[in-house]
Design a protein around this motif. Structure first.
Motif, PDB file in Angstrom:
ATOM      1  N   ALA A  60       0.795  -1.254  -0.096  1.00 53.99           N
ATOM      2  CA  ALA A  60       0.054  -0.153  -0.138  1.00 53.99           C
ATOM      3  C   ALA A  60       0.968   1.282  -0.025  1.00 53.99           C
ATOM      4  CB  ALA A  60      -0.918  -0.227   1.031  1.00 53.99           C
ATOM      5  N   ARG A  61       1.988   1.216   0.770  1.00 61.99           N
ATOM      6  CA  ARG A  61       2.868   2.465   0.836  1.00 61.99           C
ATOM      7  C   ARG A  61       3.865   2.693  -0.283  1.00 61.99           C
ATOM      8  NH1 ARG A  61       4.986   3.250   6.701  1.00 61.99           N
ATOM      9  NH2 ARG A  61       3.676   4.890   7.118  1.00 61.99           N
ATOM     10  N   GLY A  62       3.981   1.471  -1.020  1.00 66.72           N
ATOM     11  CA  GLY A  62       5.096   1.455  -1.860  1.00 66.72           C
ATOM     12  C   GLY A  62       6.745   1.445  -1.827  1.00 66.72           C
ATOM     13  N   LYS A  63       6.628   1.120  -0.163  1.00 66.99           N
ATOM     14  CA  LYS A  63       8.173   1.081   0.509  1.00 66.99           C
ATOM     15  C   LYS A  63       7.779   0.008   1.469  1.00 66.99           C
ATOM     16  CE  LYS A  63       7.942   4.695   3.771  1.00 66.99           C
ATOM     17  NZ  LYS A  63       8.549   6.000   4.280  1.00 66.99           N
ATOM     18  N   ARG A  64       9.034  -0.641   1.701  1.00 66.29           N
ATOM     19  CA  ARG A  64       9.070  -1.745   2.638  1.00 66.29           C
ATOM     20  C   ARG A  64       8.600  -1.399   4.046  1.00 66.29           C
ATOM     21  NH1 ARG A  64      12.595  -4.460   6.068  1.00 66.29           N
ATOM     22  NH2 ARG A  64      12.192  -6.866   6.248  1.00 66.29           N
ATOM     23  N   VAL A  65       7.949  -2.027   4.790  1.00 67.37           N
ATOM     24  CA  VAL A  65       7.716  -1.884   6.298  1.00 67.37           C
ATOM     25  C   VAL A  65       8.109  -3.094   7.090  1.00 67.37           C
ATOM     26  CG1 VAL A  65       5.769  -2.058   8.088  1.00 67.37           C
ATOM     27  CG2 VAL A  65       5.644  -0.523   5.901  1.00 67.37           C
ATOM     28  N   ALA A  66       9.076  -3.094   7.929  1.00 63.84           N
ATOM     29  CA  ALA A  66       9.717  -4.297   8.404  1.00 63.84           C
ATOM     30  C   ALA A  66       8.720  -5.114   9.198  1.00 63.84           C
ATOM     31  CB  ALA A  66      11.066  -3.697   9.002  1.00 63.84           C
ATOM     32  N   PRO A  67       8.887  -6.243   9.323  1.00 64.75           N
ATOM     33  CA  PRO A  67       7.810  -7.199  10.099  1.00 64.75           C
ATOM     34  C   PRO A  67       8.165  -6.922  11.677  1.00 64.75           C
ATOM     35  CG  PRO A  67       8.563  -8.434   8.142  1.00 64.75           C
ATOM     36  CD  PRO A  67       9.532  -7.311   8.193  1.00 64.75           C
ATOM     37  N   ASN A  68       9.401  -6.596  11.942  1.00 67.10           N
ATOM     38  CA  ASN A  68       9.858  -6.568  13.467  1.00 67.10           C
ATOM     39  C   ASN A  68       9.422  -5.305  14.095  1.00 67.10           C
ATOM     40  OD1 ASN A  68      11.496  -4.828  12.080  1.00 67.10           O
ATOM     41  ND2 ASN A  68      13.293  -5.373  13.173  1.00 67.10           N
ATOM     42  N   SER A  69       9.072  -4.292  13.188  1.00 62.79           N
ATOM     43  CA  SER A  69       8.414  -3.040  13.622  1.00 62.79           C
ATOM     44  C   SER A  69       6.881  -3.340  13.941  1.00 62.79           C
ATOM     45  CB  SER A  69       8.443  -1.958  12.505  1.00 62.79           C
ATOM     46  OG  SER A  69       9.937  -1.565  12.438  1.00 62.79           O
ATOM     47  N   VAL A  70       6.310  -3.940  12.986  1.00 63.82           N
ATOM     48  CA  VAL A  70       4.747  -4.538  12.972  1.00 63.82           C
ATOM     49  C   VAL A  70       4.833  -5.396  14.401  1.00 63.82           C
ATOM     50  CG1 VAL A  70       3.001  -5.671  11.991  1.00 63.82           C
ATOM     51  CG2 VAL A  70       4.450  -4.212  10.904  1.00 63.82           C
ATOM     52  N   TYR A  71       5.604  -6.385  14.915  1.00 61.29           N
ATOM     53  CA  TYR A  71       5.485  -7.133  15.793  1.00 61.29           C
ATOM     54  C   TYR A  71       5.619  -6.193  17.110  1.00 61.29           C
ATOM     55  CZ  TYR A  71       5.878 -11.863  14.177  1.00 61.29           C
ATOM     56  OH  TYR A  71       5.848 -13.236  13.585  1.00 61.29           O
ATOM     57  N   ARG A  72       6.597  -5.291  17.042  1.00 63.54           N
ATOM     58  CA  ARG A  72       6.564  -4.135  18.381  1.00 63.54           C
ATOM     59  C   ARG A  72       5.226  -3.621  18.706  1.00 63.54           C
ATOM     60  NH1 ARG A  72      11.999  -3.454  16.383  1.00 63.54           N
ATOM     61  NH2 ARG A  72      11.400  -1.559  15.357  1.00 63.54           N
ATOM     62  N   ILE A  73       4.707  -3.212  17.455  1.00 66.06           N
ATOM     63  CA  ILE A  73       3.313  -2.484  17.500  1.00 66.06           C
ATOM     64  C   ILE A  73       2.457  -3.549  18.097  1.00 66.06           C
ATOM     65  CG2 ILE A  73       1.701  -1.244  16.231  1.00 66.06           C
ATOM     66  CD1 ILE A  73       3.907   0.085  14.824  1.00 66.06           C
ATOM     67  N   LEU A  74       2.351  -4.524  17.569  1.00 68.03           N
ATOM     68  CA  LEU A  74       1.321  -5.623  17.904  1.00 68.03           C
ATOM     69  C   LEU A  74       1.491  -5.966  19.223  1.00 68.03           C
ATOM     70  CD1 LEU A  74       1.274  -7.751  14.559  1.00 68.03           C
ATOM     71  CD2 LEU A  74      -0.683  -6.359  15.655  1.00 68.03           C
ATOM     72  N   ASP A  75       2.754  -6.070  19.821  1.00 70.73           N
ATOM     73  CA  ASP A  75       2.872  -6.464  21.122  1.00 70.73           C
ATOM     74  C   ASP A  75       2.610  -5.408  22.170  1.00 70.73           C
ATOM     75  OD1 ASP A  75       4.095  -8.867  20.665  1.00 70.73           O
ATOM     76  OD2 ASP A  75       6.200  -8.056  20.866  1.00 70.73           O
ATOM     77  N   LEU A  76       2.720  -4.135  21.894  1.00 68.66           N
ATOM     78  CA  LEU A  76       1.997  -2.933  22.404  1.00 68.66           C
ATOM     79  C   LEU A  76       0.417  -3.055  22.561  1.00 68.66           C
ATOM     80  CD1 LEU A  76       2.483   0.076  23.970  1.00 68.66           C
ATOM     81  CD2 LEU A  76       2.197   0.671  21.608  1.00 68.66           C
ATOM     82  N   PHE A  77      -0.019  -3.440  21.259  1.00 64.38           N
ATOM     83  CA  PHE A  77      -1.512  -3.549  21.314  1.00 64.38           C
ATOM     84  C   PHE A  77      -2.036  -4.764  22.062  1.00 64.38           C
ATOM     85  CE2 PHE A  77      -1.846  -1.797  16.792  1.00 64.38           C
ATOM     86  CZ  PHE A  77      -1.585  -0.513  17.018  1.00 64.38           C
ATOM     87  N   VAL A  78      -1.223  -5.689  22.223  1.00 61.00           N
ATOM     88  CA  VAL A  78      -1.782  -6.941  23.111  1.00 61.00           C
ATOM     89  C   VAL A  78      -1.557  -6.370  24.618  1.00 61.00           C
ATOM     90  CG1 VAL A  78      -1.148  -9.161  23.835  1.00 61.00           C
ATOM     91  CG2 VAL A  78      -1.188  -8.780  21.389  1.00 61.00           C
ATOM     92  N   THR A  79      -0.429  -5.780  25.068  1.00 66.28           N
ATOM     93  CA  THR A  79      -0.288  -5.200  26.378  1.00 66.28           C
ATOM     94  C   THR A  79      -1.267  -4.414  26.750  1.00 66.28           C
ATOM     95  OG1 THR A  79       1.995  -5.732  26.222  1.00 66.28           O
ATOM     96  CG2 THR A  79       1.202  -4.187  27.886  1.00 66.28           C
ATOM     97  N   ASN A  80      -1.788  -3.525  25.874  1.00 65.58           N
ATOM     98  CA  ASN A  80      -2.904  -2.637  26.155  1.00 65.58           C
ATOM     99  C   ASN A  80      -4.042  -2.891  25.824  1.00 65.58           C
ATOM    100  OD1 ASN A  80      -1.543   0.055  27.233  1.00 65.58           O
ATOM    101  ND2 ASN A  80      -0.255  -0.758  25.535  1.00 65.58           N
ATOM    102  N   ASN A  81      -4.437  -4.294  25.415  1.00 69.35           N
ATOM    103  CA  ASN A  81      -5.779  -4.983  25.243  1.00 69.35           C
ATOM    104  C   ASN A  81      -6.613  -4.326  23.776  1.00 69.35           C
ATOM    105  OD1 ASN A  81      -7.425  -6.927  26.079  1.00 69.35           O
ATOM    106  ND2 ASN A  81      -8.813  -5.625  27.079  1.00 69.35           N
ATOM    107  N   LEU A  82      -5.673  -3.990  22.784  1.00 67.88           N
ATOM    108  CA  LEU A  82      -6.359  -3.375  21.534  1.00 67.88           C
ATOM    109  C   LEU A  82      -6.332  -4.576  20.626  1.00 67.88           C
ATOM    110  CD1 LEU A  82      -4.486  -0.046  21.241  1.00 67.88           C
ATOM    111  CD2 LEU A  82      -6.374  -0.388  22.405  1.00 67.88           C
ATOM    112  N   ALA A  83      -5.613  -5.689  20.945  1.00 65.91           N
ATOM    113  CA  ALA A  83      -5.507  -6.936  19.975  1.00 65.91           C
ATOM    114  C   ALA A  83      -5.147  -8.105  20.910  1.00 65.91           C
ATOM    115  CB  ALA A  83      -4.074  -6.804  19.183  1.00 65.91           C
TER     116      ALA A  83
END
Length: 153
Positions: A60-83
């Motif tokens: 969608a962005r036309g540039k690489r998004v690193a999976p490890n960045s996504v993992y960090r955000i998802l971990d934050l979401f799980v910790t805060n009960n968003l995911a």
């Protein structure tokens, strides 16, 4: 008894807004990247991996998004009960009622990958009591029942 507590199920933009409100209320920042990851996560009815999210965002962005960045955000979401994290699949679902805390109970289909989240306070209390009886302090109970959903059975 399922659903001992009441909560409002969100979807679409109201889900993103509820997630933003819950995250900022916890003292965290709602950044552009966090919103992008949550928006992508919330589009999926089935559990999705960090790699799938990263691939979709990269396209969608036309540039690489690193999976490890996504993992960090998802971990934050799980910790805060968003995911919610489906441990056995290493995949995630958006919590459709952010801010509502409860244990994760999933029915996971081995055929199609669907994961149905169940709120059951009685089961949660029982699991926590069993742990306490063994002098164990549960932090984040997750129960997964693997099998076949009605459509695949």
């Amino acid at each position: 008894m399922a659903h001992d507590h009441s909560h409002h199920e969100h979807s679409g933009e109201t889900l993103v807004e509820a997630a933003r409100n819950a995250l900022t209320a916890s003292g965290e920042q709602w950044t552009g990247m966090r919103e992008t990851v949550f928006s992508e996560l919330s589009k999926h009815d089935r559990p999705v991996s960090a790699y799938d999210i990263a691939d979709n965002l990269s396209a969608a962005r036309g540039k690489r998004v690193a999976p490890n960045s996504v993992y960090r955000i998802l971990d934050l979401f799980v910790t805060n009960n968003l995911a919610l994290r489906v441990e056995s699949s290493n995949a995630y679902l958006a919590n459709t009622h952010p801010g509502c805390e409860h244990d994760c109970i999933f029915l996971v289909c081995d055929e199609c990958g669907d994961a149905t989240h169940i709120d059951d306070e009685e089961v949660s209390r029982t699991v926590r009591s069993l742990a306490a009886a063994k002098n164990f302090k549960p932090e984040r109970p997750v129960l997964e029942i693997r099998g076949l959903c009605q459509a695949c059975a």
